[in-house]
Design a protein around this motif. Structure first.
Motif, PDB file in Angstrom:
ATOM      1  N   ALA A  25       0.836  -1.202   0.000  1.00 36.83           N
ATOM      2  CA  ALA A  25       0.000   0.000   0.000  1.00 36.83           C
ATOM      3  C   ALA A  25       0.872   1.254   0.000  1.00 36.83           C
ATOM      4  O   ALA A  25       0.508   2.272  -0.596  1.00 36.83           O
ATOM      5  CB  ALA A  25      -0.933  -0.010   1.204  1.00 36.83           C
ATOM      6  N   ILE A  26       2.017   1.163   0.653  1.00 34.30           N
ATOM      7  CA  ILE A  26       2.933   2.314   0.671  1.00 34.30           C
ATOM      8  C   ILE A  26       3.363   2.676  -0.756  1.00 34.30           C
ATOM      9  O   ILE A  26       3.347   3.843  -1.150  1.00 34.30           O
ATOM     10  CB  ILE A  26       4.182   2.000   1.537  1.00 34.30           C
ATOM     11  CG1 ILE A  26       3.777   1.899   3.015  1.00 34.30           C
ATOM     12  CG2 ILE A  26       5.284   3.029   1.320  1.00 34.30           C
ATOM     13  CD1 ILE A  26       4.901   1.407   3.919  1.00 34.30           C
ATOM     14  N   TYR A  27       3.727   1.640  -1.514  1.00 37.64           N
ATOM     15  CA  TYR A  27       4.190   1.900  -2.877  1.00 37.64           C
ATOM     16  C   TYR A  27       3.059   2.410  -3.769  1.00 37.64           C
ATOM     17  O   TYR A  27       3.198   3.443  -4.436  1.00 37.64           O
ATOM     18  CB  TYR A  27       4.816   0.633  -3.485  1.00 37.64           C
ATOM     19  CG  TYR A  27       5.237   0.847  -4.918  1.00 37.64           C
ATOM     20  CD1 TYR A  27       6.360   1.602  -5.222  1.00 37.64           C
ATOM     21  CD2 TYR A  27       4.487   0.340  -5.974  1.00 37.64           C
ATOM     22  CE1 TYR A  27       6.735   1.841  -6.532  1.00 37.64           C
ATOM     23  CE2 TYR A  27       4.855   0.573  -7.298  1.00 37.64           C
ATOM     24  CZ  TYR A  27       5.972   1.321  -7.568  1.00 37.64           C
ATOM     25  OH  TYR A  27       6.339   1.558  -8.871  1.00 37.64           O
ATOM     26  N   THR A  28       1.947   1.704  -3.784  1.00 38.32           N
ATOM     27  CA  THR A  28       0.851   2.106  -4.683  1.00 38.32           C
ATOM     28  C   THR A  28       0.315   3.485  -4.309  1.00 38.32           C
ATOM     29  O   THR A  28       0.041   4.315  -5.183  1.00 38.32           O
ATOM     30  CB  THR A  28      -0.273   1.056  -4.664  1.00 38.32           C
ATOM     31  OG1 THR A  28       0.281  -0.215  -5.020  1.00 38.32           O
ATOM     32  CG2 THR A  28      -1.386   1.408  -5.649  1.00 38.32           C
ATOM     33  N   GLY A  29       0.197   3.734  -3.020  1.00 40.35           N
ATOM     34  CA  GLY A  29      -0.282   5.051  -2.583  1.00 40.35           C
ATOM     35  C   GLY A  29       0.659   6.163  -3.033  1.00 40.35           C
ATOM     36  O   GLY A  29       0.217   7.205  -3.529  1.00 40.35           O
ATOM     37  N   ALA A  30       1.947   5.916  -2.893  1.00 41.19           N
ATOM     38  CA  ALA A  30       2.933   6.929  -3.291  1.00 41.19           C
ATOM     39  C   ALA A  30       2.871   7.192  -4.794  1.00 41.19           C
ATOM     40  O   ALA A  30       2.985   8.334  -5.245  1.00 41.19           O
ATOM     41  CB  ALA A  30       4.337   6.484  -2.886  1.00 41.19           C
ATOM     42  N   GLN A  31       2.677   6.119  -5.582  1.00 42.43           N
ATOM     43  CA  GLN A  31       2.621   6.306  -7.036  1.00 42.43           C
ATOM     44  C   GLN A  31       1.370   7.066  -7.434  1.00 42.43           C
ATOM     45  O   GLN A  31       1.407   7.954  -8.295  1.00 42.43           O
ATOM     46  CB  GLN A  31       2.689   4.954  -7.756  1.00 42.43           C
ATOM     47  CG  GLN A  31       3.965   4.174  -7.487  1.00 42.43           C
ATOM     48  CD  GLN A  31       5.218   5.024  -7.550  1.00 42.43           C
ATOM     49  OE1 GLN A  31       5.464   5.687  -8.557  1.00 42.43           O
ATOM     50  NE2 GLN A  31       5.999   5.026  -6.482  1.00 42.43           N
ATOM     51  N   LEU A  32       0.239   6.742  -6.823  1.00 39.78           N
ATOM     52  CA  LEU A  32      -1.005   7.451  -7.165  1.00 39.78           C
ATOM     53  C   LEU A  32      -0.886   8.935  -6.822  1.00 39.78           C
ATOM     54  O   LEU A  32      -1.351   9.793  -7.572  1.00 39.78           O
ATOM     55  CB  LEU A  32      -2.208   6.805  -6.453  1.00 39.78           C
ATOM     56  CG  LEU A  32      -2.718   5.525  -7.116  1.00 39.78           C
ATOM     57  CD1 LEU A  32      -3.751   4.830  -6.232  1.00 39.78           C
ATOM     58  CD2 LEU A  32      -3.339   5.826  -8.491  1.00 39.78           C
ATOM     59  N   LYS A  33      -0.257   9.227  -5.694  1.00 42.25           N
ATOM     60  CA  LYS A  33      -0.068  10.639  -5.337  1.00 42.25           C
ATOM     61  C   LYS A  33       0.895  11.324  -6.312  1.00 42.25           C
ATOM     62  O   LYS A  33       0.703  12.489  -6.671  1.00 42.25           O
ATOM     63  CB  LYS A  33       0.409  10.763  -3.889  1.00 42.25           C
ATOM     64  CG  LYS A  33      -0.738  10.483  -2.915  1.00 42.25           C
ATOM     65  CD  LYS A  33      -0.336  10.484  -1.455  1.00 42.25           C
ATOM     66  CE  LYS A  33      -1.549  10.088  -0.602  1.00 42.25           C
ATOM     67  NZ  LYS A  33      -1.219   9.868   0.812  1.00 42.25           N
ATOM     68  N   ALA A  34       1.914  10.591  -6.744  1.00 43.20           N
ATOM     69  CA  ALA A  34       2.859  11.164  -7.710  1.00 43.20           C
ATOM     70  C   ALA A  34       2.182  11.402  -9.065  1.00 43.20           C
ATOM     71  O   ALA A  34       2.446  12.403  -9.731  1.00 43.20           O
ATOM     72  CB  ALA A  34       4.070  10.249  -7.867  1.00 43.20           C
ATOM     73  N   TYR A  35       1.289  10.505  -9.453  1.00 41.99           N
ATOM     74  CA  TYR A  35       0.526  10.721 -10.696  1.00 41.99           C
ATOM     75  C   TYR A  35      -0.439  11.895 -10.518  1.00 41.99           C
ATOM     76  O   TYR A  35      -0.607  12.717 -11.416  1.00 41.99           O
ATOM     77  CB  TYR A  35      -0.265   9.468 -11.061  1.00 41.99           C
ATOM     78  CG  TYR A  35       0.542   8.365 -11.715  1.00 41.99           C
ATOM     79  CD1 TYR A  35       1.365   8.619 -12.818  1.00 41.99           C
ATOM     80  CD2 TYR A  35       0.455   7.049 -11.268  1.00 41.99           C
ATOM     81  CE1 TYR A  35       2.081   7.602 -13.432  1.00 41.99           C
ATOM     82  CE2 TYR A  35       1.171   6.030 -11.873  1.00 41.99           C
ATOM     83  CZ  TYR A  35       1.977   6.303 -12.960  1.00 41.99           C
ATOM     84  OH  TYR A  35       2.683   5.300 -13.581  1.00 41.99           O
ATOM     85  N   ARG A  36      -1.086  11.966  -9.385  1.00 41.01           N
ATOM     86  CA  ARG A  36      -2.053  13.045  -9.136  1.00 41.01           C
ATOM     87  C   ARG A  36      -1.376  14.405  -9.203  1.00 41.01           C
ATOM     88  O   ARG A  36      -1.913  15.353  -9.783  1.00 41.01           O
ATOM     89  CB  ARG A  36      -2.715  12.831  -7.764  1.00 41.01           C
ATOM     90  CG  ARG A  36      -3.800  13.849  -7.452  1.00 41.01           C
ATOM     91  CD  ARG A  36      -4.475  13.564  -6.130  1.00 41.01           C
ATOM     92  NE  ARG A  36      -3.548  13.668  -4.997  1.00 41.01           N
ATOM     93  CZ  ARG A  36      -3.886  13.459  -3.724  1.00 41.01           C
ATOM     94  NH1 ARG A  36      -5.141  13.118  -3.420  1.00 41.01           N
ATOM     95  NH2 ARG A  36      -2.996  13.574  -2.766  1.00 41.01           N
ATOM     96  N   SER A  37      -0.184  14.507  -8.613  1.00 41.94           N
ATOM     97  CA  SER A  37       0.523  15.798  -8.598  1.00 41.94           C
ATOM     98  C   SER A  37       1.235  16.081  -9.917  1.00 41.94           C
ATOM     99  O   SER A  37       1.655  17.211 -10.159  1.00 41.94           O
ATOM    100  CB  SER A  37       1.546  15.804  -7.462  1.00 41.94           C
ATOM    101  OG  SER A  37       2.661  14.986  -7.790  1.00 41.94           O
ATOM    102  N   GLY A  38       1.402  15.057 -10.739  1.00 43.64           N
ATOM    103  CA  GLY A  38       2.142  15.233 -11.991  1.00 43.64           C
ATOM    104  C   GLY A  38       3.630  14.950 -11.844  1.00 43.64           C
ATOM    105  O   GLY A  38       4.381  15.036 -12.814  1.00 43.64           O
ATOM    106  N   MET A  39       4.058  14.613 -10.626  1.00 47.80           N
ATOM    107  CA  MET A  39       5.480  14.315 -10.404  1.00 47.80           C
ATOM    108  C   MET A  39       5.898  13.087 -11.214  1.00 47.80           C
ATOM    109  O   MET A  39       6.978  13.070 -11.800  1.00 47.80           O
ATOM    110  CB  MET A  39       5.711  14.053  -8.908  1.00 47.80           C
ATOM    111  CG  MET A  39       6.916  14.778  -8.365  1.00 47.80           C
ATOM    112  SD  MET A  39       8.372  13.725  -8.304  1.00 47.80           S
ATOM    113  CE  MET A  39       8.092  12.850  -6.772  1.00 47.80           C
TER     114      MET A  39
END
Lengths: 74, 74
Positions: A25-39
């Motif tokens: 969950a740590i990894y998937t959550g971090a990726q979704l947030k990175a996609y959301r922010s555009g990072m």
């Protein structure tokens, strides 16, 4: 919606999409947030992640993490 | 070297690292190239991917793709 590329149980159906089943969950959550922010950049994922709330992301990440995977033994 | 975080068989040992076992070679190869160029950002991966040749990336991506995974059935 995720299932269209990542498969109903998180085993990807599109060759350029990753399996999400069993990812932490740590990894998937971090990726979704990175996609959301555009990072992290991906044409589809940046659009799809944009409207997600933190709670949505936590729920998605937890759900994929709950699907346990194992290496196939021959 | 990859195994330190991603596990000897591609099942991650670090909670913030993804499993690579069973990911398609297309996906893993694309991510390694994105890390190498800096397009995808990660402190460790940008350093680790920097010296990889295209052939190195193809070999790594093919190796992880060769490890087949399945969803655990209870």
């Amino acid at each position: 919606m995720c299932g269209a590329c990542h498969g109903a149980k998180g085993i990807a159906t599109a060759p350029d999409a990753p399996n999400l089943a069993g990812q932490s969950a740590i990894y998937t959550g971090a990726q979704l947030k990175a996609y959301r922010s555009g990072m992290r950049k991906h044409e589809v994922m940046n659009v799809v992640a944009k409207p997600l709330s933190d709670a949505d992301i936590d729920a998605l990440a937890a759900w994929y993490a709950s699907i346990k995977i194992q290496v196939q033994t021959p």
